[in-house]
Design a protein around this motif. Sequence first.
Motif, PDB file in Angstrom:
ATOM      1  N   LYS A  15      -7.019  -8.760 -47.901  1.00 35.40           N
ATOM      2  CA  LYS A  15      -7.133  -8.428 -46.489  1.00 35.40           C
ATOM      3  C   LYS A  15      -7.312  -9.698 -45.652  1.00 35.40           C
ATOM      4  O   LYS A  15      -8.293 -10.422 -45.824  1.00 35.40           O
ATOM      5  N   ILE A  16      -6.353  -9.979 -44.777  1.00 42.81           N
ATOM      6  CA  ILE A  16      -6.466 -11.113 -43.848  1.00 42.81           C
ATOM      7  C   ILE A  16      -6.219 -10.593 -42.441  1.00 42.81           C
ATOM      8  O   ILE A  16      -5.603  -9.552 -42.255  1.00 42.81           O
ATOM      9  N   ILE A  17      -6.727 -11.307 -41.447  1.00 46.00           N
ATOM     10  CA  ILE A  17      -6.628 -10.829 -40.066  1.00 46.00           C
ATOM     11  C   ILE A  17      -5.551 -11.615 -39.309  1.00 46.00           C
ATOM     12  O   ILE A  17      -5.679 -12.833 -39.129  1.00 46.00           O
ATOM     13  N   PRO A  18      -4.480 -10.936 -38.873  1.00 49.13           N
ATOM     14  CA  PRO A  18      -3.463 -11.636 -38.089  1.00 49.13           C
ATOM     15  C   PRO A  18      -3.985 -11.948 -36.690  1.00 49.13           C
ATOM     16  O   PRO A  18      -4.728 -11.161 -36.115  1.00 49.13           O
ATOM     17  N   VAL A  19      -3.633 -13.124 -36.161  1.00 44.03           N
ATOM     18  CA  VAL A  19      -3.997 -13.458 -34.778  1.00 44.03           C
ATOM     19  C   VAL A  19      -2.799 -13.128 -33.912  1.00 44.03           C
ATOM     20  O   VAL A  19      -1.715 -13.683 -34.120  1.00 44.03           O
ATOM     21  N   LEU A  20      -2.981 -12.209 -32.992  1.00 45.71           N
ATOM     22  CA  LEU A  20      -1.854 -11.811 -32.151  1.00 45.71           C
ATOM     23  C   LEU A  20      -1.805 -12.743 -30.939  1.00 45.71           C
ATOM     24  O   LEU A  20      -2.831 -13.062 -30.358  1.00 45.71           O
ATOM     25  N   GLY A  21      -0.605 -13.171 -30.576  1.00 48.27           N
ATOM     26  CA  GLY A  21      -0.455 -14.120 -29.473  1.00 48.27           C
ATOM     27  C   GLY A  21      -1.079 -15.462 -29.794  1.00 48.27           C
ATOM     28  O   GLY A  21      -1.901 -15.977 -29.035  1.00 48.27           O
ATOM     29  N   GLY A  22      -0.748 -16.018 -30.938  1.00 46.54           N
ATOM     30  CA  GLY A  22      -1.280 -17.318 -31.347  1.00 46.54           C
ATOM     31  C   GLY A  22      -0.745 -18.455 -30.485  1.00 46.54           C
ATOM     32  O   GLY A  22       0.091 -18.256 -29.608  1.00 46.54           O
ATOM     33  N   LYS A  23      -1.260 -19.634 -30.753  1.00 44.41           N
ATOM     34  CA  LYS A  23      -0.911 -20.799 -29.932  1.00 44.41           C
ATOM     35  C   LYS A  23       0.288 -21.565 -30.484  1.00 44.41           C
ATOM     36  O   LYS A  23       0.872 -22.372 -29.803  1.00 44.41           O
ATOM     37  N   THR A  24       0.605 -21.364 -31.755  1.00 46.52           N
ATOM     38  CA  THR A  24       1.704 -22.119 -32.352  1.00 46.52           C
ATOM     39  C   THR A  24       2.928 -21.231 -32.455  1.00 46.52           C
ATOM     40  O   THR A  24       2.894 -20.045 -32.124  1.00 46.52           O
ATOM     41  N   GLU A  25       4.040 -21.809 -32.965  1.00 45.95           N
ATOM     42  CA  GLU A  25       5.257 -21.009 -33.138  1.00 45.95           C
ATOM     43  C   GLU A  25       5.212 -20.190 -34.430  1.00 45.95           C
ATOM     44  O   GLU A  25       6.053 -19.336 -34.671  1.00 45.95           O
ATOM     45  N   TYR A  26       4.210 -20.464 -35.279  1.00 46.12           N
ATOM     46  CA  TYR A  26       4.135 -19.794 -36.580  1.00 46.12           C
ATOM     47  C   TYR A  26       3.113 -18.662 -36.574  1.00 46.12           C
ATOM     48  O   TYR A  26       2.214 -18.641 -35.733  1.00 46.12           O
ATOM     49  N   PRO A  27       3.244 -17.758 -37.543  1.00 48.27           N
ATOM     50  CA  PRO A  27       2.219 -16.706 -37.641  1.00 48.27           C
ATOM     51  C   PRO A  27       0.843 -17.306 -37.939  1.00 48.27           C
ATOM     52  O   PRO A  27       0.715 -18.219 -38.746  1.00 48.27           O
ATOM     53  N   GLU A  28      -0.159 -16.798 -37.234  1.00 48.08           N
ATOM     54  CA  GLU A  28      -1.517 -17.331 -37.381  1.00 48.08           C
ATOM     55  C   GLU A  28      -2.449 -16.254 -37.950  1.00 48.08           C
ATOM     56  O   GLU A  28      -2.262 -15.061 -37.706  1.00 48.08           O
ATOM     57  N   PHE A  29      -3.465 -16.718 -38.657  1.00 44.41           N
ATOM     58  CA  PHE A  29      -4.413 -15.800 -39.282  1.00 44.41           C
ATOM     59  C   PHE A  29      -5.838 -16.333 -39.180  1.00 44.41           C
ATOM     60  O   PHE A  29      -6.047 -17.544 -39.053  1.00 44.41           O
ATOM     61  N   LEU A  30      -6.773 -15.399 -39.272  1.00 36.67           N
ATOM     62  CA  LEU A  30      -8.163 -15.797 -39.463  1.00 36.67           C
ATOM     63  C   LEU A  30      -8.542 -15.436 -40.888  1.00 36.67           C
ATOM     64  O   LEU A  30      -8.308 -14.313 -41.338  1.00 36.67           O
ATOM     65  N   LEU A  31      -9.108 -16.392 -41.578  1.00 35.28           N
ATOM     66  CA  LEU A  31      -9.619 -16.111 -42.912  1.00 35.28           C
ATOM     67  C   LEU A  31     -11.127 -16.304 -42.888  1.00 35.28           C
ATOM     68  O   LEU A  31     -11.618 -17.428 -42.791  1.00 35.28           O
ATOM     69  N   SER A  32     -11.848 -15.200 -42.939  1.00 32.04           N
ATOM     70  CA  SER A  32     -13.307 -15.315 -42.999  1.00 32.04           C
ATOM     71  C   SER A  32     -13.714 -15.474 -44.454  1.00 32.04           C
ATOM     72  O   SER A  32     -13.190 -14.794 -45.325  1.00 32.04           O
ATOM     73  N   PHE A  33     -14.625 -16.354 -44.706  1.00 33.45           N
ATOM     74  CA  PHE A  33     -15.055 -16.537 -46.099  1.00 33.45           C
ATOM     75  C   PHE A  33     -16.435 -15.931 -46.356  1.00 33.45           C
ATOM     76  O   PHE A  33     -17.028 -16.135 -47.403  1.00 33.45           O
ATOM     77  N   ALA A  34     -16.928 -15.149 -45.398  1.00 31.19           N
ATOM     78  CA  ALA A  34     -18.247 -14.524 -45.592  1.00 31.19           C
ATOM     79  C   ALA A  34     -18.210 -13.460 -46.683  1.00 31.19           C
ATOM     80  O   ALA A  34     -19.183 -13.248 -47.392  1.00 31.19           O
ATOM     81  N   GLY A  35     -17.061 -12.789 -46.824  1.00 34.05           N
ATOM     82  CA  GLY A  35     -16.989 -11.659 -47.745  1.00 34.05           C
ATOM     83  C   GLY A  35     -16.428 -12.007 -49.099  1.00 34.05           C
ATOM     84  O   GLY A  35     -16.322 -11.144 -49.965  1.00 34.05           O
ATOM     85  N   ILE A  36     -16.032 -13.248 -49.306  1.00 35.92           N
ATOM     86  CA  ILE A  36     -15.377 -13.612 -50.555  1.00 35.92           C
ATOM     87  C   ILE A  36     -16.307 -14.483 -51.400  1.00 35.92           C
ATOM     88  O   ILE A  36     -16.988 -15.368 -50.883  1.00 35.92           O
ATOM     89  N   ALA A  37     -16.353 -14.172 -52.683  1.00 37.00           N
ATOM     90  CA  ALA A  37     -17.241 -14.955 -53.555  1.00 37.00           C
ATOM     91  C   ALA A  37     -16.650 -16.349 -53.759  1.00 37.00           C
ATOM     92  O   ALA A  37     -15.428 -16.522 -53.790  1.00 37.00           O
ATOM     93  N   GLU A  38     -17.526 -17.320 -53.900  1.00 36.26           N
ATOM     94  CA  GLU A  38     -17.124 -18.714 -54.087  1.00 36.26           C
ATOM     95  C   GLU A  38     -16.102 -18.847 -55.226  1.00 36.26           C
ATOM     96  O   GLU A  38     -15.077 -19.506 -55.089  1.00 36.26           O
ATOM     97  N   LYS A  39     -16.393 -18.141 -56.312  1.00 31.84           N
ATOM     98  CA  LYS A  39     -15.540 -18.260 -57.497  1.00 31.84           C
ATOM     99  C   LYS A  39     -14.147 -17.647 -57.312  1.00 31.84           C
ATOM    100  O   LYS A  39     -13.236 -17.888 -58.107  1.00 31.84           O
ATOM    101  N   ASP A  40     -14.004 -16.805 -56.259  1.00 28.45           N
ATOM    102  CA  ASP A  40     -12.713 -16.143 -56.053  1.00 28.45           C
ATOM    103  C   ASP A  40     -11.805 -16.889 -55.083  1.00 28.45           C
ATOM    104  O   ASP A  40     -10.650 -16.489 -54.883  1.00 28.45           O
ATOM    105  N   ILE A  41     -12.319 -17.924 -54.463  1.00 29.94           N
ATOM    106  CA  ILE A  41     -11.542 -18.574 -53.395  1.00 29.94           C
ATOM    107  C   ILE A  41     -10.218 -19.122 -53.915  1.00 29.94           C
ATOM    108  O   ILE A  41      -9.154 -18.818 -53.370  1.00 29.94           O
ATOM    109  N   ASP A  42     -10.277 -19.892 -54.969  1.00 32.51           N
ATOM    110  CA  ASP A  42      -9.050 -20.500 -55.478  1.00 32.51           C
ATOM    111  C   ASP A  42      -8.016 -19.436 -55.869  1.00 32.51           C
ATOM    112  O   ASP A  42      -6.882 -19.454 -55.406  1.00 32.51           O
TER     113      ASP A  42
END
Lengths: 449, 449
Positions: free
Chosen positions: A410-437
């Motif tokens: 689950k990732i959050i799309p940023v609608l109307g971003g500032k760049t020409e590419y698709p933008e996302f927010l990745l929160s790391f509060a909900g993901i365990a350290e060991k799962d990041i990679d």
Amino acid sequence: MPTVFNFRVKEKAGPLYKQLALYFQQEILKKHLKAEDKLPSIRELTTDLNISRTTVLSAYQELLSLGYIKSVPHIGYLVAFPENFAKQTIVSHSSNDVPAIKYNFSNNYIDTNTFDTSLWRRYLSRVLSTPSTLAGYGDPQGEFYLRKVLAKYSYDSRGVVCTPDQIIVGAGLQSLLDIILPLLVHGEKSVGLEEPGFPQAEQILKNFGWHKVSFNPENFSLTTVPRLIIISPSNPYKGSNLNDKAQKNLIAISQLPNHYLIEDDYNGEFRYLATPTPALYSFGNSEQILYLGSFSRTMLPSLRISYLVLPQPLLPMYEKVKKNYNQTSSTIEQLALAKYIEDGCLAKHVKKLRSLYKKKNALLRKALKKYFRSQVTILNFTSGLHLHIAIKSRYGADVLASKALQSGIKIIPVLGGKTEYPEFLLSFAGIAEKDIDKSIKALQKVFRN
Amino acid sequence: MPTVFNFRVKEKAGPLYKQLALYFQQEILKKHLKAEDKLPSIRELTTDLNISRTTVLSAYQELLSLGYIKSVPHIGYLVAFPENFAKQTIVSHSSNDVPAIKYNFSNNYIDTNTFDTSLWRRYLSRVLSTPSTLAGYGDPQGEFYLRKVLAKYSYDSRGVVCTPDQIIVGAGLQSLLDIILPLLVHGEKSVGLEEPGFPQAEQILKNFGWHKVSFNPENFSLTTVPRLIIISPSNPYKGSNLNDKAQKNLIAISQLPNHYLIEDDYNGEFRYLATPTPALYSFGNSEQILYLGSFSRTMLPSLRISYLVLPQPLLPMYEKVKKNYNQTSSTIEQLALAKYIEDGCLAKHVKKLRSLYKKKNALLRKALKKYFRSQVTILNFTSGLHLHIAIKSRYGADVLASKALQSGIKIIPVLGGKTEYPEFLLSFAGIAEKDIDKSIKALQKVFRN
């Protein structure tokens, strides 16, 4: 009368009554059961299927409400004529419909492994062992003990100077808006919100007839600025924090006669990379700033306790109506929280989270560079709990986000971003350290296909 | 610069900052401190009195906000000119001001000795030991598990047939009204309430611009009946329950096109002397009745969990907005409650309460007869948790109630009673069985003087 020998209870296919209603709906739509056909009686179904009377009643009520069947006195339930059938059909809450989320980068979620639930349980238990405090509805404004502790905590952590009398406790921002919006009655009901908006606040504003205006704290005219501004200095949806110019502008607004600023200090505690910014309340005109604090990020989102610091000039109006409001937050949790904060547990926990998030932040950036290489641009990583990124792709942000969700990410799309590419927010509060990679490795795989 | 050698911290005289602000206010009003006199610096006070900086800041902010002092840059805090002083003065939250309540006959209070808090603690603990459910904000409509259990419970206990999809969970009636009132948008905003009204509901209705009409379910015209009626069939403020005529009338209203009835089933479980009345929802037109249930009486008032059964025709509108509402009830308490109900603990507890209340009801009537003799008339004792009485006296009900409060006995005066004598409601939910006789003896003593 048809028999229901075809009906079989399915595991994980949602509540039983829904399955039963769905079964009859399909039998009717497939014309196995025709208009005026009689359905089994409630007693028959209860006995034949060995299920509860409530389940059968609920299933029949669902079918009744959708017009598939009708109830005829002294006869029973009959199939209705097709013209009565609702357009709406029964959808079973099957847990198979939605893929399980394996890696959750949304910002509504926290990794509970970081929170010491057994410690928190001890605080709750302590309150429950002195039950006399639980006998009444509690102080409508919030328990005095908690308000006293919050007055100190908000000063220590965010520079907010206030008295316990100014603090109103409630079950989330919305409960507090429900109380304070009716107090801001004078003048036009226009409210300024930063893009991309704030659905939870907007719903309440709309309920009270407020008109939303898009507001940019870096660029607006002081003469036409809406009478009420709601600002989240660390709003994760924006992907960036207030800059100095925006801050100065907001302070200027807080000086305008009859203007109010609601400062939602969501994530305010989590500024560990950039210079910590004190709350606007602490250096703006505190007579016109309503400060909002919560514990959904520092403790648990499921703990429904927020607080609002009401400016002194609004107090007399609030005092007049306060006895008409019941408190929405649980007394048990309020008292446990007060003691937890007073004992320094919250400050200690926030400190621990800060260092953990700093580490996760770095790990996540490292993983993104490792798997996405030049395809990724990190637009912002200083705002505490998430990265704001852009990924080179021919798909839009929402398409990619839904592809990721299909693969359990689950990732959050940023609608109307500032760049020409698709933008996302990745929160790391909900993901365990060991799962990041591994989660970023998996994400790159999804995006490649 | 004055010294503050006279300031002494008092035990039980409210928060320290208030005491300090009060001290300076009195020094100023007594003219010991005159306009332009400088107050001690924050640092000095912190050191001299060995109190926290926040306490001093809070005290000074209180004085600033009331106009007693002013802050002059580079100089410090000076006493302001008397014309700036607020009319308002500081009142300390001294616990000495209000007499302690020894016998509480109000209906906002329950005797916690009747509730097994250690059992409830075990249910809360169990939820906390599976913390994964606490990581998110929870289902905005309420945890599905709880809604499923409530659909069954409301049927078993009150004859209310509904599906979990129809149930919305929230922290009290008001939180639920905040969500549903905006859904009832078509037509005139007039709402009928029985006398003597219902302040908590009225506040929310007023916030949303609804116009209150006094409504008598025994006597009204079907052509002019308000579009929305809020009814509490066991409303303790009325002192009596709905009679058959009123019930029939309300059922007729629930059949009128575009009319809605909100049935607040407060105390609905506690009908142990008269014939138990099922919920109106169960025999009226459930497509236009919104049923409200809560646990403040059956469990603890401090447990902020209520639920509303939304009629099927309103569901599509609710579904559209529901994601914009955060849940207000604590997830921990929701899940603990679900399991508690599912295990049959609530039904067992209600059964125990019924028999206890039946006993207390009889004891209270006996004590009243014993001490007040012919002076007392028991107007109603069949509505569950309280007696409705009239006492022969030359004083009004409110005067007598405040006299009683001065002696530590809280009773609720009935305004606009039906007899020529002052009338009261005596709830026995909050009073221990062993205190009934002596509390009435004490009350008679108060009334005699």
